[in-house]
Write a protein that holds these residues in place. Sequence first.
Motif, mmCIF file in Angstrom:
data_model
loop_
_atom_site.group_PDB
_atom_site.id
_atom_site.type_symbol
_atom_site.label_atom_id
_atom_site.label_comp_id
_atom_site.label_asym_id
_atom_site.label_seq_id
_atom_site.Cartn_x
_atom_site.Cartn_y
_atom_site.Cartn_z
ATOM 1 N N GLU A 1 -34.607 15.859 12.621
ATOM 2 C CA GLU A 1 -34.231 14.989 13.738
ATOM 3 C C GLU A 1 -33.244 14.779 14.311
ATOM 4 O O GLU A 1 -33.035 14.323 15.295
ATOM 5 C CB GLU A 1 -34.794 13.190 13.641
ATOM 6 C CG GLU A 1 -37.026 13.547 13.065
ATOM 7 C CD GLU A 1 -37.801 12.346 12.804
ATOM 8 O OE1 GLU A 1 -37.081 12.372 11.492
ATOM 9 O OE2 GLU A 1 -38.912 12.199 13.312
ATOM 10 N N LYS A 2 -31.850 14.629 12.310
ATOM 11 C CA LYS A 2 -30.749 14.289 12.824
ATOM 12 C C LYS A 2 -30.670 15.603 14.320
ATOM 13 O O LYS A 2 -29.935 15.373 14.910
ATOM 14 C CB LYS A 2 -30.253 14.037 11.666
ATOM 15 C CG LYS A 2 -30.181 13.031 11.454
ATOM 16 C CD LYS A 2 -29.395 13.043 9.904
ATOM 17 C CE LYS A 2 -29.589 12.022 8.389
ATOM 18 N NZ LYS A 2 -29.407 12.606 7.594
ATOM 19 N N MET A 3 -30.785 16.923 13.390
ATOM 20 C CA MET A 3 -30.338 18.071 14.809
ATOM 21 C C MET A 3 -30.678 17.194 15.581
ATOM 22 O O MET A 3 -29.771 17.678 16.661
ATOM 23 C CB MET A 3 -31.285 18.915 14.107
ATOM 24 C CG MET A 3 -30.638 19.906 12.636
ATOM 25 S SD MET A 3 -28.418 19.954 12.735
ATOM 26 C CE MET A 3 -28.471 21.013 13.309
ATOM 27 N N ARG A 4 -31.797 16.743 16.012
ATOM 28 C CA ARG A 4 -32.372 16.965 17.925
ATOM 29 C C ARG A 4 -31.099 15.604 17.784
ATOM 30 O O ARG A 4 -31.403 15.768 19.822
ATOM 31 C CB ARG A 4 -33.848 15.922 17.055
ATOM 32 C CG ARG A 4 -34.468 15.776 19.208
ATOM 33 C CD ARG A 4 -35.880 15.365 18.884
ATOM 34 N NE ARG A 4 -36.240 14.651 18.028
ATOM 35 C CZ ARG A 4 -37.190 13.985 17.724
ATOM 36 N NH1 ARG A 4 -37.693 14.420 18.137
ATOM 37 N NH2 ARG A 4 -37.076 13.191 16.629
ATOM 38 N N GLU A 5 -30.918 14.735 16.676
ATOM 39 C CA GLU A 5 -30.487 13.272 17.741
ATOM 40 C C GLU A 5 -28.962 14.039 18.669
ATOM 41 O O GLU A 5 -27.812 13.653 19.138
ATOM 42 C CB GLU A 5 -30.329 12.231 16.686
ATOM 43 C CG GLU A 5 -31.107 11.279 16.602
ATOM 44 C CD GLU A 5 -30.721 10.783 15.516
ATOM 45 O OE1 GLU A 5 -29.756 10.011 15.041
ATOM 46 O OE2 GLU A 5 -31.456 10.241 15.592
ATOM 47 N N MET A 6 -27.866 15.379 17.535
ATOM 48 C CA MET A 6 -27.244 15.798 17.958
ATOM 49 C C MET A 6 -27.452 16.944 19.124
ATOM 50 O O MET A 6 -26.156 17.256 19.044
ATOM 51 C CB MET A 6 -26.686 16.438 16.665
ATOM 52 C CG MET A 6 -25.979 16.080 15.258
ATOM 53 S SD MET A 6 -25.609 16.878 14.116
ATOM 54 C CE MET A 6 -26.717 17.156 12.752
ATOM 55 N N GLY A 7 -28.367 16.450 19.654
ATOM 56 C CA GLY A 7 -28.477 17.746 20.928
ATOM 57 C C GLY A 7 -28.566 19.122 20.794
ATOM 58 O O GLY A 7 -28.990 19.678 21.713
ATOM 59 N N LYS A 8 -29.262 19.607 19.625
ATOM 60 C CA LYS A 8 -30.200 20.427 19.447
ATOM 61 C C LYS A 8 -31.011 20.526 19.811
ATOM 62 O O LYS A 8 -32.187 19.557 19.670
ATOM 63 C CB LYS A 8 -29.960 20.966 17.947
ATOM 64 C CG LYS A 8 -28.185 20.515 17.390
ATOM 65 C CD LYS A 8 -27.514 21.895 18.038
ATOM 66 C CE LYS A 8 -26.046 21.523 17.185
ATOM 67 N NZ LYS A 8 -25.214 22.093 17.878
ATOM 68 N N VAL B 1 -39.671 25.406 26.734
ATOM 69 C CA VAL B 1 -38.880 24.415 25.267
ATOM 70 C C VAL B 1 -38.478 23.583 25.839
ATOM 71 O O VAL B 1 -37.390 24.237 26.862
ATOM 72 C CB VAL B 1 -38.805 25.009 24.790
ATOM 73 C CG1 VAL B 1 -38.050 24.851 23.207
ATOM 74 C CG2 VAL B 1 -39.553 26.238 23.551
ATOM 75 N N GLU B 2 -38.783 22.573 25.773
ATOM 76 C CA GLU B 2 -37.991 21.150 27.142
ATOM 77 C C GLU B 2 -36.492 20.893 25.924
ATOM 78 O O GLU B 2 -36.438 21.007 24.799
ATOM 79 C CB GLU B 2 -38.724 19.933 27.158
ATOM 80 C CG GLU B 2 -39.129 19.229 28.831
ATOM 81 C CD GLU B 2 -38.475 20.423 29.577
ATOM 82 O OE1 GLU B 2 -37.526 19.137 29.356
ATOM 83 O OE2 GLU B 2 -39.098 21.442 30.715
ATOM 84 N N LYS B 3 -35.142 21.167 26.811
ATOM 85 C CA LYS B 3 -33.801 20.712 25.874
ATOM 86 C C LYS B 3 -34.178 19.911 25.295
ATOM 87 O O LYS B 3 -34.158 18.462 25.230
ATOM 88 C CB LYS B 3 -32.717 20.568 27.023
ATOM 89 C CG LYS B 3 -31.437 21.813 27.067
ATOM 90 C CD LYS B 3 -30.545 21.576 27.703
ATOM 91 C CE LYS B 3 -29.307 22.856 27.967
ATOM 92 N NZ LYS B 3 -29.493 23.186 29.115
ATOM 93 N N GLU B 4 -33.244 18.971 24.342
ATOM 94 C CA GLU B 4 -32.625 18.484 22.900
ATOM 95 C C GLU B 4 -34.077 17.757 22.775
ATOM 96 O O GLU B 4 -34.201 16.531 22.290
ATOM 97 C CB GLU B 4 -32.027 17.491 23.286
ATOM 98 C CG GLU B 4 -30.869 17.829 24.318
ATOM 99 C CD GLU B 4 -30.167 16.538 24.413
ATOM 100 O OE1 GLU B 4 -29.815 15.763 24.433
ATOM 101 O OE2 GLU B 4 -28.679 17.265 25.475
ATOM 102 N N THR B 5 -35.096 18.844 22.332
ATOM 103 C CA THR B 5 -36.911 17.976 21.821
ATOM 104 C C THR B 5 -37.058 19.419 20.460
ATOM 105 O O THR B 5 -36.682 19.871 20.250
ATOM 106 C CB THR B 5 -37.508 18.415 23.145
ATOM 107 O OG1 THR B 5 -38.120 19.793 23.079
ATOM 108 C CG2 THR B 5 -37.900 18.132 24.435
#
Lengths: 289, 258
Positions: free
Chosen positions: B199-206, B26-30
């Motif tokens: 999607e917002k969580m991904r934007e926050m770097g999760k 699993v790639e980071k921030e995806t």
Amino acid sequence: MEYLLHICIIAGIYYILTLSLNLVVGYTGLPSMGHAAFYCVGAYTSALLALRLGMPAWIGLPAGAILAGFLGLIIGLPTLRLKGDFLAIATFGLGVIVYQIALNWVSFTRGPMGLPGIPGYSIFGWEVDALWAYLILVVVLCVFSYLIIRRVVKSPFGRVLRAVRDDETAAKALGKNTVNYKLLAFIIGAFFAGIAGNLYAHYITFIDPSSFTVMESVTILLMVILGGMASLKGSLVGAVVLVFVPEILRFMGLPSSIAAQVRQMSYGLILVGLMLLRPQGLFGKYRFK
Amino acid sequence: MPILEAQNMKKHFDGIPAVDGLSFEVEKETITALVGPNGAGKTTFFNIITGFLEPDSGEAFFYSNGSKRDISRLSAHKVARLGIARTFQNIRLFSQMTVLDNLMLASNSRKHENLSAALFSKSHVSRAERENLDRANHYLEFVGLTGKIDSLAENLSHGQRKLVSLARAFCLEPDLLLLDEPTAGVFPETREKIGGLLEKMREMGKTILFIEHDMHFVVDIADKIIVMNAGKKLREGKPEEVIDDPAVIEAYLGKELP
Ligand SMILES: Nc1ncnc2c1ncn2[C@@H]1O[C@H](COP(=O)(O)OP(=O)(O)OP(=O)(O)O)[C@@H](O)[C@H]1O
Ligand SMILES: [Mg+2]
């Protein structure tokens, strides 16, 4: 009047037992069926220290409580990993074992002959022998137990206990070491039952195993359920009601030959009625699922 | 950069394989979706990663703060403390507690939850509790349930419970979120809302790995799809590549795919 003071002392002792079991059953959700075992250890420890070593009751108090807490640790370590039903059976077994030890280790506990002549409380040379004085002592320890347990359950620590009760798996997923929390709740519960044991032994001045049977554990559990799971106020009401009910029955002229049976039957009736009408108990904040 | 790497994971139940040699990264921030028919072993895989089941064999590595750790045999609470939060297919809120209590329990710092803190240290506890309260309020607003803060969890609707369980996982402020069917059984509006939150969580770097049955939803928000069948990885790739694959359609036994 004397009689009323006596009943109040007994109710106070049961209040501490109910409070401490409520921490374990009501707040943490551990079905503990052997609470009288810790009560027994507190009573016998203090009585034996007094009779064999001449220790005063106020030394037996922490000694009995700590030993009861230690037994909680020893029993809790292997059993608290078990799931609900198994834990109930394991703690039931504990109750039977401790009772049997008190009954059969005659050289140490005098078995069924019991331990007579346990000295009363004396604090700084002042003999607590009047009933009202002993009642004050009991009330002081009730307040102490209440304050500590309230502090525990209202804290973030207590919140984790309730989380473990509601869903242990989810609590683990939030990073809680749930076995540790269950163990600590169990130990605190045992500790305060030990305090109740000390108060009982030095009040009655004679103890034998018959005061610490499995039926005794069931009675304490019934007080918790009647008053209400996870309610400190409920514990007071549960203990007071179930101590007073049999006395009222006796007052109504019930012959003593059938009093014991009627008492147990009335407990059974209360339990059945409760489950049908108000399963969370009088003041309960938590229901069985 | 991977954040999670599973290598040849195996788990049998009474000799029947549930997870059977699963490997992926699993790639980071995806956002990665794990899909597959019922009984494919998706939840079992989550349970292994999060320490609720021990694998028969295989490793799982978690990358955080520049170090690599084998987490495959770590107990559940330790996995959570590393920064991996999960939700459950059957939600698992603390049902007889309030929404606020549910969220306050999800805290990265744990000192204030010790027995000694309860008995002796008032100021430390109240400081930690203030932070907890702020975080709880923040994430409750994030999922749009501010008005429910004092409700008992058991009195919420199914969709609200799903949202609270997400907020609870967010409160742990983890690096990696494993979500087991976050939108199962919710109304379409709620599903859309949840998609937006992820999607917002991904934007926050999760980083998010989630299990899902709704293919439209998956195609909409996932960067990558991993398709499982009978404990094995069937396909892996970009949504549009994967869903037209005949083997994938076959695994779903002719189920309509977009
Ligand atoms: N604790 C368990 N004990 C025995 N068998 C289990 C256990 N957990 C899962 N299984 C079995 O393992 C297989 C995989 O189950 P799993 O729950 O991982 O599937 P899933 O992909 O999550 O399915 P779904 O989409 O229905 O949630 C199933 O056959 C299931 O019956
Ligand atoms: Mg599943």
